[in-house]
Design an enzyme around this catalytic site. Sequence first.
Site, mmCIF file in Angstrom:
data_model
loop_
_atom_site.group_PDB
_atom_site.id
_atom_site.type_symbol
_atom_site.label_atom_id
_atom_site.label_comp_id
_atom_site.label_asym_id
_atom_site.label_seq_id
_atom_site.Cartn_x
_atom_site.Cartn_y
_atom_site.Cartn_z
ATOM 1 N N ARG A 94 0.855 -1.183 0.000
ATOM 2 C CA ARG A 94 0.000 0.000 0.000
ATOM 3 C C ARG A 94 0.896 1.239 0.000
ATOM 4 N NH1 ARG A 94 -2.519 3.223 4.566
ATOM 5 N NH2 ARG A 94 -4.069 4.493 3.511
ATOM 6 N N HIS A 138 -2.789 11.433 0.680
ATOM 7 C CA HIS A 138 -2.300 11.038 1.999
ATOM 8 C C HIS A 138 -1.618 12.276 2.604
ATOM 9 C CE1 HIS A 138 -1.061 7.340 4.480
ATOM 10 N NE2 HIS A 138 -0.611 8.372 5.151
ATOM 11 N N GLU A 184 -7.436 8.626 5.925
ATOM 12 C CA GLU A 184 -7.835 9.230 7.210
ATOM 13 C C GLU A 184 -8.412 10.638 7.121
ATOM 14 O OE1 GLU A 184 -4.580 9.134 10.000
ATOM 15 O OE2 GLU A 184 -4.501 6.964 10.036
ATOM 16 N N ASN A 325 -7.516 2.196 9.442
ATOM 17 C CA ASN A 325 -6.253 2.228 10.167
ATOM 18 C C ASN A 325 -6.600 2.080 11.636
ATOM 19 O OD1 ASN A 325 -5.321 2.858 7.651
ATOM 20 N ND2 ASN A 325 -4.776 4.981 8.129
ATOM 21 N N TYR A 327 -4.760 1.628 15.592
ATOM 22 C CA TYR A 327 -3.582 1.503 16.455
ATOM 23 C C TYR A 327 -3.965 1.184 17.901
ATOM 24 C CZ TYR A 327 -0.906 3.196 12.509
ATOM 25 O OH TYR A 327 -0.336 3.306 11.268
ATOM 26 N N GLU A 387 -3.703 -0.040 7.957
ATOM 27 C CA GLU A 387 -2.550 0.287 8.804
ATOM 28 C C GLU A 387 -2.778 -0.302 10.181
ATOM 29 O OE1 GLU A 387 -1.594 4.464 9.149
ATOM 30 O OE2 GLU A 387 -1.750 4.787 6.986
#
Length: 499
Positions: A94, A138, A184, A325, A327, A387
């Site tokens: 990606r 991005h 995002e 994404n 985390y 991600e």
Amino acid sequence: MLWKALLAALISLLVASATDTYSRDDFPPDFLFGAATSAFQVEGAEDEDGRTPSIFDAFAQTAYGGYGNKSCDQYHKYEEDVSLMAKMGLNAYRFSISWSRLIPNGKGPVNPKGMEYYNNLINELISHDIQPHVTLHHSDLPQALEDEYGGWLSRKVVRDFKTYADVCFREFGDRVKYWTTMNEPNIFVIGGYDDGFLPPQRCSPSPINNCSKGNSSTEPYIAAHNILLSHAAAASLYRKKYQDRQHGIIGINILTFGLLPLTNTTEDVDATERAKDLLMGWILNPIVFGDYPDTMKKNVGSRLPSFTKTESNLVKGSVDFLGINYYYNYYVKNIPQNHQVKGSSTFTDVAVEIVGTMFNATTPGGLLKVVDLLEQSYGNLPLYIHENGQLTPRSSSLDDWARVKYLHGHIKAVLGGLRNGSNVNGYFVWSLLDVYELLGGYEISFGLYYVDLNDQTLRRQPKLSAHWYSNFLHGRTIDPRLIIELKRNASMPSLYNVI
Ligand SMILES: *[C@@H]1O[C@H](CO)[C@@H](O)[C@H](O)[C@H]1NC(C)=O
Ligand SMILES: *[C@@H]1O[C@H](CO)[C@@H](O)[C@H](O)[C@H]1NC(C)=O
Ligand SMILES: *[C@@H]1O[C@H](CO)[C@@H](O)[C@H](O)[C@H]1NC(C)=O
Ligand SMILES: *[C@@H]1O[C@H](CO)[C@@H](O)[C@H](O)[C@H]1NC(C)=O
Ligand SMILES: *[C@@H]1O[C@H](CO)[C@@H](O)[C@H](O)[C@H]1NC(C)=O
Ligand SMILES: *[C@@H]1O[C@H](CO)[C@@H](O)[C@H](O)[C@H]1NC(C)=O
Ligand SMILES: *[C@@H]1O[C@H](CO)[C@@H](O)[C@H](O)[C@H]1NC(C)=O
């Protein structure tokens, strides 16, 4: 002493890992495993071959002092990088296209050198049997468009983004089957227009940040609206003009969070719903249902732009998949209405505060919860985890055990989700290499490979996590024996050249 400590560590590992055994073969064969980067963060060559600056360049000049380094110089080293990916066993890579490398002024003539670079990269990937997954924006809108009409704050950006996307589909779409319009956007607008900590660094004057311009109470909503319209214009173009013959799919990406109420009071539980509406529903409600969440319409009022009937129809259903994404988890705290949340106008609007240590709690279960929530609340779209990764300080120590544990736990959670019927189709580690990080420049790292900035050739060195991922991708069972072997190798740095 050392022996005893080592032995104790190994025994605890054995016990901890004994129930954790899994392998690549437990996943469906067409499930994709990859790694991710983005253009500005990895390419270098900022002012070469006709590229012009983006808003990310302007940010990097003031943010973390790393501007002028060549990042990973992937622009010149893509062949080496693709060969690392192939050896590691990645199914997919990606990356993003730099709009201002392909179309230097943001609109107008295409830069032949930019086109050549992305053709070369894509061809190199295909020839190694690695699927290109391409993102169009991005955090790097061409600075020329920011200067000319305020970038995402102007309706004009919709036409220019659509034209840029058209060039990408036309030139690369014969080989690229996975398109993501935006990375995002939910955090891009909060960081870029509300708290001002991210490109293009706009916000109202406030004691906790130093923006030279902006208006936190209006601009985040305007930027998000134009981003949604730009996304929808590009997706609609792709479907009408390209999809039948190129057989690809198009989607959008958001940053997701495991959101938990700070306490079990009704106030915090309700606040968690509002936080979900702001942080995810802001983008996903229009895309799935054609309008903003009710909480936002009620709380933001006339500052929230509205969709015309035509726009709503264009935005609704404008994705074939959703990229997420993920985390960490955060806690949500209720804030009384009209009480200012420090440094954030959008959080003030929905009366919530987010608390939690960023980049800290490792919570594989949170990823599953997010997947579950997205599937239940937003129409069960096919998902790609775009991600996921662990932050460590950037360091020449290649022993990134924390990252191995993180990846191990999260990939196992994905497997659990699949077994429970989740609609996840792929998983990408952020990041392939130690890139220029949006939230820390060269101070922090997420990479599977360490990149030595003090070395002329920007030498890449596999960390323990690269070995771990490679073993996994080559079908080796992730069991205590493998873990012990990896740990043994980690204490012998000379063995690192074997990958
Ligand atoms: C490159 O990065 C290093 C490490 O962060 C930093 O010390 C140095 O100042 C940077 N060089 C330039 C030219 O920005
Ligand atoms: C932001 O815009 C609103 C609406 O136009 C206005 O009322 C407010 O004063 C502006 N705030 C700043 C800091 O410029
Ligand atoms: C804002 O700028 C001033 C002067 O350069 C500096 O002292 C202060 O630390 C900055 N504040 C923030 C939050 O960056
Ligand atoms: C809230 O309730 C849940 C379920 O009973 C429990 O697991 C959790 O620990 C509680 N959270 C807090 C902050 O008390
Ligand atoms: C996580 O946060 C806790 C509490 O803030 C801190 O003690 C700990 O060192 C942090 N761990 C990491 C890996 O940053
Ligand atoms: C399994 O899926 C069901 C239905 O989507 C969901 O309600 C449940 O929470 C999931 N369980 C786990 C452990 O993810
Ligand atoms: C450990 O190092 C040996 C010797 O170089 C190598 O053959 C082996 O594949 C490594 N093991 C792992 C799990 O990476």
